[in-house]
Every structure is written in structure tokens, then in C-alpha cells.
Design a protein around this motif. Structure first.
Motif, mmCIF file in Angstrom:
data_model
loop_
_atom_site.group_PDB
_atom_site.id
_atom_site.type_symbol
_atom_site.label_atom_id
_atom_site.label_comp_id
_atom_site.label_asym_id
_atom_site.label_seq_id
_atom_site.Cartn_x
_atom_site.Cartn_y
_atom_site.Cartn_z
ATOM 1 N N GLN A 216 25.329 -19.059 -27.859
ATOM 2 C CA GLN A 216 26.651 -18.594 -27.467
ATOM 3 C C GLN A 216 27.375 -17.924 -28.636
ATOM 4 O O GLN A 216 27.971 -16.848 -28.496
ATOM 5 N N ARG A 217 27.287 -18.533 -29.826
ATOM 6 C CA ARG A 217 27.976 -17.954 -30.974
ATOM 7 C C ARG A 217 27.314 -16.649 -31.423
ATOM 8 O O ARG A 217 28.003 -15.725 -31.852
ATOM 9 N N VAL A 218 25.995 -16.573 -31.307
ATOM 10 C CA VAL A 218 25.305 -15.320 -31.647
ATOM 11 C C VAL A 218 25.788 -14.200 -30.728
ATOM 12 O O VAL A 218 26.053 -13.077 -31.175
ATOM 13 N N SER A 219 25.947 -14.496 -29.444
ATOM 14 C CA SER A 219 26.457 -13.495 -28.503
ATOM 15 C C SER A 219 27.856 -13.036 -28.890
ATOM 16 O O SER A 219 28.169 -11.841 -28.853
ATOM 17 N N GLU A 220 28.697 -13.969 -29.283
ATOM 18 C CA GLU A 220 30.063 -13.632 -29.699
ATOM 19 C C GLU A 220 30.047 -12.759 -30.957
ATOM 20 O O GLU A 220 30.846 -11.817 -31.079
ATOM 21 N N LYS A 221 29.132 -13.058 -31.870
ATOM 22 C CA LYS A 221 29.047 -12.269 -33.098
ATOM 23 C C LYS A 221 28.582 -10.849 -32.814
ATOM 24 O O LYS A 221 29.052 -9.891 -33.438
ATOM 25 N N LEU A 222 27.646 -10.697 -31.887
ATOM 26 C CA LEU A 222 27.174 -9.362 -31.530
ATOM 27 C C LEU A 222 28.305 -8.538 -30.922
ATOM 28 O O LEU A 222 28.437 -7.343 -31.208
ATOM 29 N N CYS A 223 29.118 -9.178 -30.095
ATOM 30 C CA CYS A 223 30.279 -8.482 -29.518
ATOM 31 C C CYS A 223 31.246 -8.068 -30.612
ATOM 32 O O CYS A 223 31.717 -6.920 -30.645
ATOM 33 N N ALA A 224 31.556 -8.993 -31.518
ATOM 34 C CA ALA A 224 32.517 -8.715 -32.586
ATOM 35 C C ALA A 224 32.026 -7.616 -33.517
ATOM 36 O O ALA A 224 32.823 -6.844 -34.062
ATOM 37 N N ALA A 225 30.699 -7.536 -33.712
ATOM 38 C CA ALA A 225 30.128 -6.526 -34.608
ATOM 39 C C ALA A 225 29.938 -5.181 -33.928
ATOM 40 O O ALA A 225 29.496 -4.213 -34.565
ATOM 41 N N GLY A 226 30.275 -5.106 -32.650
ATOM 42 C CA GLY A 226 30.097 -3.855 -31.915
ATOM 43 C C GLY A 226 28.647 -3.531 -31.634
ATOM 44 O O GLY A 226 28.284 -2.365 -31.422
ATOM 45 N N GLU A 227 27.797 -4.561 -31.616
ATOM 46 C CA GLU A 227 26.370 -4.360 -31.368
ATOM 47 C C GLU A 227 26.050 -4.621 -29.892
ATOM 48 O O GLU A 227 25.206 -5.460 -29.551
ATOM 49 N N SER A 228 26.726 -3.903 -29.002
ATOM 50 C CA SER A 228 26.507 -4.102 -27.572
ATOM 51 C C SER A 228 25.081 -3.753 -27.171
ATOM 52 O O SER A 228 24.531 -4.321 -26.224
ATOM 53 N N ARG A 229 24.456 -2.824 -27.918
ATOM 54 C CA ARG A 229 23.068 -2.467 -27.604
ATOM 55 C C ARG A 229 22.150 -3.673 -27.753
ATOM 56 O O ARG A 229 21.220 -3.860 -26.962
#
Length: 417
Positions: A216-229
Motif C-alpha cells: 500500500q505504501r509503495v503504491s502511495e509513493k508511486l503516486c506521489a512521485a508521479g510514476e503513474s506508468r
């Protein structure tokens, strides 16, 4: 029959025994450089049950309390309990450090700084690609994200309070016909933990907590980093992915008590996760006169700037050196997706690199400000793909730039000859 196109990268946490050794070596290097900018250091570390051995060559006017540096580093990593089998205050520390060979030193030390020769022969590689915003391969980016997240949760001490410092991850991605990441195929996470029940209960709890907290936290970090891909790679519509957590069923004995650690044994984790190529030389414990380290940073700096400025979609740069010689023996480039307005061939890019950058050991040290104590943070979670940052370190420096080789120039700065 159709076959999947798969690629895998692994990462290890700061508590992995090899990374403990790397961090000790770089902490010693930083302490020498804090006192003596011109220190020449090549320090190796071995860690095992209750024991640390530090050996190597140092030429410096300064003194470093190696035992204190070793214990402080181990304590910071988190080995602070006797039940771990390796603990900061009680482990033995043996040092065997001597001066650098004069035969080597005469090739490095010259009448003028700009004539400084390479500290050894070597081949070095720099790589960058457009799979992530950091210009790193997606497999390694994700693998590091999992072990870094585990470490953050362990340090916070709010959930998963059974976590111990040692951990590993592995991420396998499936790629489409164009060579682009398409979906997550397999994730492997192994994390050291306290003994807190039956084997079945411990494993079930850890699997559940990995899903609820780490993923869950990894998903949140990807969103925050703009790594939607990258987040899209987990889309169930693309197919389910496998996850293996502590595949042996139990991971209580770990760290240096479970496996002897050595400096320089995680060179693929340190670089590009198996992408591109590796020259074979390790980084940690070496001052920047060693081109194994400094030229690898320079090659990454150039590669990242070429990709970040969209002059190519990926690039692998090789530099080679001869001991005692200042100029690189060769520069080789293998690029894909080259902007035709920039270059028409790999050879043209290599020629541009030679004209644009001073790749002598001294030139690299000056370009990236490498004779400063900036190395301990590099020794866990990879030397590349990190966010550069500035911080105060001591009274000697107003500020220090960490990971300067990850800075991105503007296109005008890059192409100005």
C-alpha cells in the motif's frame, strides 16, 4: 506458442550483510575526507557473527577512530540487540590498515593536479533509460522501493514491529513487443523478523502485513512521485501477478549472523539491476582517485543527462582507463532512440562526450565535487537513480551536495561546447 518477455532485478536493504560492510567502508572514507580532502582511501570490510574486520590502504595526514565509526554505523543501521547475533556495542572490531603502495601513488600524484593519473586501470559503464523519471530501469526502481519502504516502517516502529534490519526484494516485469514495461509478473520479498509465534502464524502475519502496509505504501509513493506508468503495471486487467513472501517460511536468523558480508559484493544492486553492463569494480570504500568509482559516476551523469534531455531513449556509455594516465583510453557509446537533430550515430555521441566533458580523474573530481564526505548514503539502495540533495554536514562545509551525478542540466548547458 507465445512466450513472455521478462526481466528481473533484485535489491537488498541496509541491513543486508554485504550492505553493512559497504556502509562501514564508506563511513570510514567519509571520516577521512572530512579531515583531509586529499586522503587516498581503499578500505574493505568483512562482517560475520559478532565480528567486523576492516582492512585496506590509506594515505592521509588525518586520524580516524575506526572502531567508533564501525560501531556508530552498525548502530544506525539497526543492529542494536544481542539476540540479532551481531550488535553494535558488543561485536569485535579488528583493523588491518596500511599505507597505499608507493608504486601506485607515483602514478596518481603528479606535479600539477590536472595531470593526476588514474588510480588503476579499469572499464566503467554508465546507463540511463526512459522507463522512469529517474532514468533508471523500472525493475530496479521498484525493487529498491520495496526494501526502502520496509526499512522506513521498521524505523517508525508503529506497525510490523517484529521487523529486523535484513531484507531482500526481487521484481520481475513483463515487457511488450516494443521493449516497454507492460505488467508486474512476480514480486519476491524476504524480510528478517523476530520470533513471535509458530512458523505458520509468523508467515501468515507477515504476508498479510506486507499487503496491508508495504504494498500500500509503495503504491502511495508511486503516486506521489508521479510514476503513474509504474502504478499501471499492477493493473489487474493486465493479469494477476505472483508474490512470494519469505519463501522458506521463516527468516529469524539474518544479517551478519546468518551470512558473512563483504564490501563490494552487491555491484549489480549498486548500479542498474543487470541492465546495461558492469565493468566489475566495486564502489564503496574508495576515494574518487579510483576511477572504478568516480568515472562510473561521470558516465552515469552523462548518460542521465542525455536521456533526461530526450537526446536518446536509452544509452550505455563505457569509459576505460590505464593506471597513471589521466585521459581515458576509450569512450564507447551504445544509444537507442537518438534525436537526429543531435547526432546521427553512436560515434558522433562519443565524440561529443569527449569534447564536452573533462573525463580525467581530476576533471571528474572537480565536475562532480567528489572530494567531500558524501559517500555513506550511497552505500545502501543504489548509487544511481537517487534524488540529489543539499545538507549541512559540519563546520568545515557550508553545504554538501549528495548524489551530484544525478543532477540534470538544461539542454543548453548540456550541449554547450
Amino acid at each position: 506458442m507465445s512466450y513472455k518477455r521478462l526481466f528481473t532485478s533484485e535489491a537488498v536493504s541496509e541491513g543486508h550483510p554485504d550492505k553493512v560492510a559497504d556502509q562501514i567502508s564508506d563511513a570510514i572514507l567519509d571520516n577521512f575526507l572530512t579531515q583531509d580532502d586529499n586522503a587516498h582511501v581503499a578500505v574493505e570490510t568483512m562482517v560475520t557473527t559478532g565480528q567486523v574486520i576492516v582492512a585496506g590502504e590509506v594515505t592521509s595526514e588525518s586520524y580516524v577512530d575506526v572502531q567508533k565509526v564501525v560501531r556508530d554505523t552498525i548502530r544506525r543501521i539497526g543492529y542494536t540487540k544481542p539476540e540479532y547475533g551481531f550488535e553494535a556495542s558488543s561485536c569485535g572490531v579488528l583493523t588491518a590498515i596500511h599505507e597505499q603502495s608507493p608504486d601506485i601513488r607515483q602514478g596518481v600524484k603528479r606535479s600539477a593536479d590536472y595531470l593526476q593519473g588514474a588510480g588503476d586501470q579499469g572499464i566503467l559503464f554508465g546507463y540511463a533509460c526512459n522507463e522512469t523519471k529517474s532514468c533508471m530501469p523500472a525493475t530496479l526502481y521498484l525493487a529498491n522501493l520495496y526494501v526502502k519502504t520496509l526499512a522506513e516502517i521498521r524505523r517508525e516502529g508503529k506497525v510490523m514491529t517484529y521487523l529486523r534490519p535484513d531484507a531482500k526484494s526481487q521484481v520481475t516485469l513483463e515487457f511488450d513487443e516494443d521493449g516497454k514495461p507492460f505488467k508486474v509478473d512476480t514480486i519476491v520479498i524476504s524480510t528478517q523478523h523476530d520470533e513471535f509465534g509458530s512458523d505458520e502464524y509468523m508467515l501468515g502475519t507477515i504476508i498479510e502485513d506486507i499487503g496491508n502496509h508495504v504494498v500500500q505504501r509503495v503504491s502511495e509513493k508511486l503516486c506521489a512521485a508521479g510514476e503513474s506508468r509504474l502504478l499501471d503495471l499492477y493493473d489487474i486487467e493486465r493479469g494477476h501477478f505472483r508474490m512470494f513472501v519469505n519463501p522458506t517460511g521463516k527468516f529469524v536468523i539474518g544479517g551478519p549472523a546468518g551470512d558473512t558480508g563483504l564490501t563490494g559484493r552487491k555491484i549489480i544492486c549498486d548500479t542498474y539491476g543487470g541492465y546495461g553492463a558492469h565493468g566489475g569494480g566495486a564502489f564503496s570504500g574508495k576515494d574518487p582517485s579510483k576511477v572504478d568509482r568516480s568515472a562510473a559516476y561521470a558516465a552515469r551523469y552523462i548518460a542521465k543527462n542525455l536521456v533526461a534531455n530526450k537526446l536518446c531513449s536509452s544509452v550505455l556509455i563505457q569509459l576505460s582507463y590505464a593506471i597513471g594516465i589521466s585521459a581515458p583510453v576509450s569512450v564507447s557509446v551504445k544509444a537507442e532512440g537518438i534525436d537526429p537533430n543531435f547526432a546521427r550515430s553512436n560515434e558522433e555521441i562519443a565524440d561529443f562526450i569527449l569534447r564536452r566533458f573533462d573525463l580525467s580523474p581530476y576533471g571528474i573530481e572537480c565536475m562532480l565535487h567528489l572530494r567531500k564526505p558524501i559517500y555513506e548514503p550511497t552505500a545502501a539502495y543504489g548509487h544511481f537513480g537517487r534524488q540529489p540533495y543539499v545538507t549541512e554536514r559540519s563546520d568545515k562545509y557550508e553545504e554538501l551536495m549528495f548524489f551530484p551525478w544525478e543532477q540534470v542540466m538544461t539542454i543548453d548547458e548540456l550541449t554547450k561546447i
